[in-house]
Design a protein around this motif. Structure first.
Motif, PDB file in Angstrom:
ATOM      1  N   ALA A 273       0.828  -1.208   0.000  1.00  0.00           N
ATOM      2  CA  ALA A 273       0.000   0.000   0.000  1.00  0.00           C
ATOM      3  C   ALA A 273       0.859   1.253   0.000  1.00  0.00           C
ATOM      4  N   ALA A 274       1.954   1.237   0.754  1.00  0.00           N
ATOM      5  CA  ALA A 274       2.854   2.394   0.802  1.00  0.00           C
ATOM      6  C   ALA A 274       3.451   2.656  -0.581  1.00  0.00           C
ATOM      7  N   LEU A 275       3.800   1.580  -1.283  1.00  0.00           N
ATOM      8  CA  LEU A 275       4.360   1.723  -2.618  1.00  0.00           C
ATOM      9  C   LEU A 275       3.345   2.313  -3.592  1.00  0.00           C
ATOM     10  N   LEU A 276       2.096   1.844  -3.500  1.00  0.00           N
ATOM     11  CA  LEU A 276       1.053   2.349  -4.400  1.00  0.00           C
ATOM     12  C   LEU A 276       0.725   3.814  -4.128  1.00  0.00           C
ATOM     13  N   LEU A 277       0.763   4.192  -2.859  1.00  0.00           N
ATOM     14  CA  LEU A 277       0.414   5.564  -2.483  1.00  0.00           C
ATOM     15  C   LEU A 277       1.610   6.510  -2.581  1.00  0.00           C
ATOM     16  N   GLY A 278       2.797   5.957  -2.748  1.00  0.00           N
ATOM     17  CA  GLY A 278       3.993   6.788  -2.859  1.00  0.00           C
ATOM     18  C   GLY A 278       4.390   7.426  -1.547  1.00  0.00           C
ATOM     19  N   VAL A 279       4.189   6.734  -0.425  1.00  0.00           N
ATOM     20  CA  VAL A 279       4.559   7.249   0.898  1.00  0.00           C
ATOM     21  C   VAL A 279       5.428   6.218   1.604  1.00  0.00           C
ATOM     22  N   ALA A 280       6.071   6.655   2.682  1.00  0.00           N
ATOM     23  CA  ALA A 280       6.897   5.740   3.467  1.00  0.00           C
ATOM     24  C   ALA A 280       5.997   4.835   4.307  1.00  0.00           C
ATOM     25  N   GLN A 281       6.420   3.600   4.485  1.00  0.00           N
ATOM     26  CA  GLN A 281       5.595   2.639   5.241  1.00  0.00           C
ATOM     27  C   GLN A 281       5.340   3.091   6.678  1.00  0.00           C
ATOM     28  N   PRO A 282       6.339   3.648   7.409  1.00  0.00           N
ATOM     29  CA  PRO A 282       6.062   4.104   8.783  1.00  0.00           C
ATOM     30  C   PRO A 282       4.975   5.183   8.828  1.00  0.00           C
ATOM     31  N   ALA A 283       5.005   6.110   7.825  1.00  0.00           N
ATOM     32  CA  ALA A 283       3.986   7.166   7.794  1.00  0.00           C
ATOM     33  C   ALA A 283       2.606   6.563   7.543  1.00  0.00           C
ATOM     34  N   LEU A 284       2.532   5.568   6.671  1.00  0.00           N
ATOM     35  CA  LEU A 284       1.261   4.900   6.388  1.00  0.00           C
ATOM     36  C   LEU A 284       0.737   4.189   7.633  1.00  0.00           C
ATOM     37  N   SER A 285       1.621   3.520   8.355  1.00  0.00           N
ATOM     38  CA  SER A 285       1.221   2.819   9.588  1.00  0.00           C
ATOM     39  C   SER A 285       0.680   3.806  10.613  1.00  0.00           C
ATOM     40  N   ARG A 286       1.311   4.986  10.725  1.00  0.00           N
ATOM     41  CA  ARG A 286       0.826   5.989  11.674  1.00  0.00           C
ATOM     42  C   ARG A 286      -0.567   6.475  11.298  1.00  0.00           C
ATOM     43  N   GLN A 287      -0.844   6.656   9.969  1.00  0.00           N
ATOM     44  CA  GLN A 287      -2.160   7.096   9.547  1.00  0.00           C
ATOM     45  C   GLN A 287      -3.235   6.090   9.956  1.00  0.00           C
ATOM     46  N   VAL A 288      -2.974   4.808   9.737  1.00  0.00           N
ATOM     47  CA  VAL A 288      -3.946   3.776  10.089  1.00  0.00           C
ATOM     48  C   VAL A 288      -4.103   3.688  11.600  1.00  0.00           C
ATOM     49  N   ARG A 289      -2.978   3.790  12.324  1.00  0.00           N
ATOM     50  CA  ARG A 289      -3.058   3.727  13.787  1.00  0.00           C
ATOM     51  C   ARG A 289      -3.862   4.895  14.340  1.00  0.00           C
ATOM     52  N   GLN A 290      -3.678   6.107  13.780  1.00  0.00           N
ATOM     53  CA  GLN A 290      -4.446   7.264  14.230  1.00  0.00           C
ATOM     54  C   GLN A 290      -5.937   7.068  13.985  1.00  0.00           C
ATOM     55  N   LEU A 291      -6.268   6.446  12.850  1.00  0.00           N
ATOM     56  CA  LEU A 291      -7.667   6.181  12.544  1.00  0.00           C
ATOM     57  C   LEU A 291      -8.255   5.194  13.551  1.00  0.00           C
TER      58      LEU A 291
ATOM     59  N   LEU B  39      -7.302   4.816  16.598  1.00  0.00           N
ATOM     60  CA  LEU B  39      -7.465   5.533  17.875  1.00  0.00           C
ATOM     61  C   LEU B  39      -8.702   6.411  17.852  1.00  0.00           C
ATOM     62  N   GLU B  40      -8.954   7.060  16.725  1.00  0.00           N
ATOM     63  CA  GLU B  40     -10.137   7.917  16.619  1.00  0.00           C
ATOM     64  C   GLU B  40     -11.415   7.087  16.725  1.00  0.00           C
ATOM     65  N   LEU B  41     -11.425   5.909  16.082  1.00  0.00           N
ATOM     66  CA  LEU B  41     -12.619   5.059  16.085  1.00  0.00           C
ATOM     67  C   LEU B  41     -12.691   4.147  17.315  1.00  0.00           C
ATOM     68  N   ARG B  42     -11.587   4.078  18.028  1.00  0.00           N
ATOM     69  CA  ARG B  42     -11.517   3.254  19.256  1.00  0.00           C
ATOM     70  C   ARG B  42     -11.842   1.791  18.958  1.00  0.00           C
ATOM     71  N   CYS B  43     -11.262   1.304  17.885  1.00  0.00           N
ATOM     72  CA  CYS B  43     -11.437  -0.107  17.546  1.00  0.00           C
ATOM     73  C   CYS B  43     -10.291  -0.561  16.657  1.00  0.00           C
ATOM     74  N   SER B  44     -10.085  -1.851  16.609  1.00  0.00           N
ATOM     75  CA  SER B  44      -9.050  -2.413  15.747  1.00  0.00           C
ATOM     76  C   SER B  44      -9.633  -2.668  14.367  1.00  0.00           C
TER      77      SER B  44
ATOM     78  N   THR C 193     -14.259  -7.405  10.936  1.00  0.00           N
ATOM     79  CA  THR C 193     -15.639  -7.320  10.453  1.00  0.00           C
ATOM     80  C   THR C 193     -16.116  -5.884  10.382  1.00  0.00           C
ATOM     81  N   ILE C 194     -15.877  -5.098  11.427  1.00  0.00           N
ATOM     82  CA  ILE C 194     -16.317  -3.697  11.429  1.00  0.00           C
ATOM     83  C   ILE C 194     -15.539  -2.878  10.403  1.00  0.00           C
ATOM     84  N   ALA C 195     -14.295  -3.309  10.153  1.00  0.00           N
ATOM     85  CA  ALA C 195     -13.470  -2.576   9.204  1.00  0.00           C
ATOM     86  C   ALA C 195     -14.040  -2.662   7.800  1.00  0.00           C
ATOM     87  N   ARG C 196     -14.667  -3.797   7.461  1.00  0.00           N
ATOM     88  CA  ARG C 196     -15.232  -3.930   6.116  1.00  0.00           C
ATOM     89  C   ARG C 196     -16.334  -2.904   5.886  1.00  0.00           C
TER      90      ARG C 196
END
Length: 292
Positions: A22-40, A42-47, A60-63
């Motif tokens: 995904a990082a390669l497709l989006l043209g971003v660094a993998q650590p930055a991509l991981s932080r974006q998903v982790r922040q999301l 935290l905001e939703l308070r779910c895995s 299931t909720i992610a789908r």
């Protein structure tokens, strides 16, 4: 607050099942991509993603969240397209100069098509055989048969306009069709009044004639074309004119007449105007298709 970037990062990881891909497709660094998903998360308070030996899979909720995120992305992209389209909308008036012949036979169909594409642009068509002085802004754009010499003007050659000998079928039925160029001496050839173009053309074909050989003479290009259409005699017209005159057909295919160059001219200072540029680009793309 949830951002579109966080949603985009999450959706892409969920689709490909890998942070690195995904990082390669989006043209971003993998650590930055991981932080974006982790922040999301935290905001939703779910895995949202479960790590496996082969990558990650959405919960299931992610789908459900992914489906909603895709709809939000589509809406945002649609809004961007509408906004971009609104920014491209051009309004105003463009003053266009062309010879009387081009104004009568070439430009009308092109202007009608242009109106369909750009209903907000008004066109002032100046039909004149005089070379309009673009330096004094008597016109914004000019269609000319000679290249201007002024350095302040930008000229683009659009091609060569074929000139053909022609006559109305009524004339040919009454007086026959010339088989050779010299047969023109036995026919009613339409010429110019002060314009000696046709006269010089016949003299170049080794016909020692003067202006009295022409039973009808006019320098008005539209009147000249209409005289041919009326069956008054044989004339020499641009190919785009012949195609728009009822009953007029080309003759003497072996007669090679030097074509007229066609130039599209604009003042250097105003060609960057979105209004002028849009009109200029349309004409540059459309006019050559009318030369046949």
């Amino acid at each position: 607050m949830i951002s579109l970037r966080q949603l985009e990062s999450f959706v892409r990881v969920a689709e490909v099942g890998s942070f690195s891909k995904a990082a390669l497709l989006l043209g971003v660094a993998q650590p930055a991509l991981s932080r974006q998903v982790r922040q999301l998360e935290l905001e939703l308070r779910c895995s949202l993603l479960e790590r496996t030996g082969r990558g990650v899979v959405p919960t299931t909720i992610a789908r459900d969240i992914a489906d909603a995120a895709r709809q939000m992305q589509a809406g945002a992209e649609g809004g961007s397209r509408v906004l971009a389209g609104a920014q491209r909308v051009t309004t105003g008036t463009v003053r266009l100069s062309a010879s009387t012949s081009a104004a009568a036979f070439l430009m009308p169909a092109l202007i009608e098509r242009f109106q369909q594409e750009e209903p907000g642009i008004q066109v002032e068509l100046v039909a004149s055989n005089q070379i309009t002085n673009l330096l004094r802004r008597e016109a914004d754009i000019a269609v000319r048969m000679v290249r201007p010499a002024q350095v302040a003007l930008v000229a683009r050659k659009l091609g060569d306009i074929a000139i053909t000998a022609c006559a109305h079928t009524r004339y040919l039925a009454r007086l026959g069709s010339p088989l050779r160029p010299k047969d023109l001496l036995q026919h009613r050839v339409l010429g110019g009044d002060r314009d000696d173009t046709v006269l010089r053309g016949m003299q170049a074909l080794d016909m020692p004639v003067d202006r009295t050989v022409f039973p009808v003479r006019t320098d008005d290009q539209v009147a000249y074309a209409r005289l041919v259409e009326a069956g008054a005699g044989i004339g020499f017209l641009t190919q785009y004119s012949v195609s728009r005159l009822s009953g007029v057909v080309p003759i003497l295919p072996q007669l090679r007449i030097a074509p007229l160059p066609c130039w599209l001219v604009v003042h250097r200072e105003i060609r960057a105007s979105p209004l002028i540029r849009r009109t200029y680009d349309f004409l540059a793309a459309s006019i050559p298709g009318e030369f046949g």
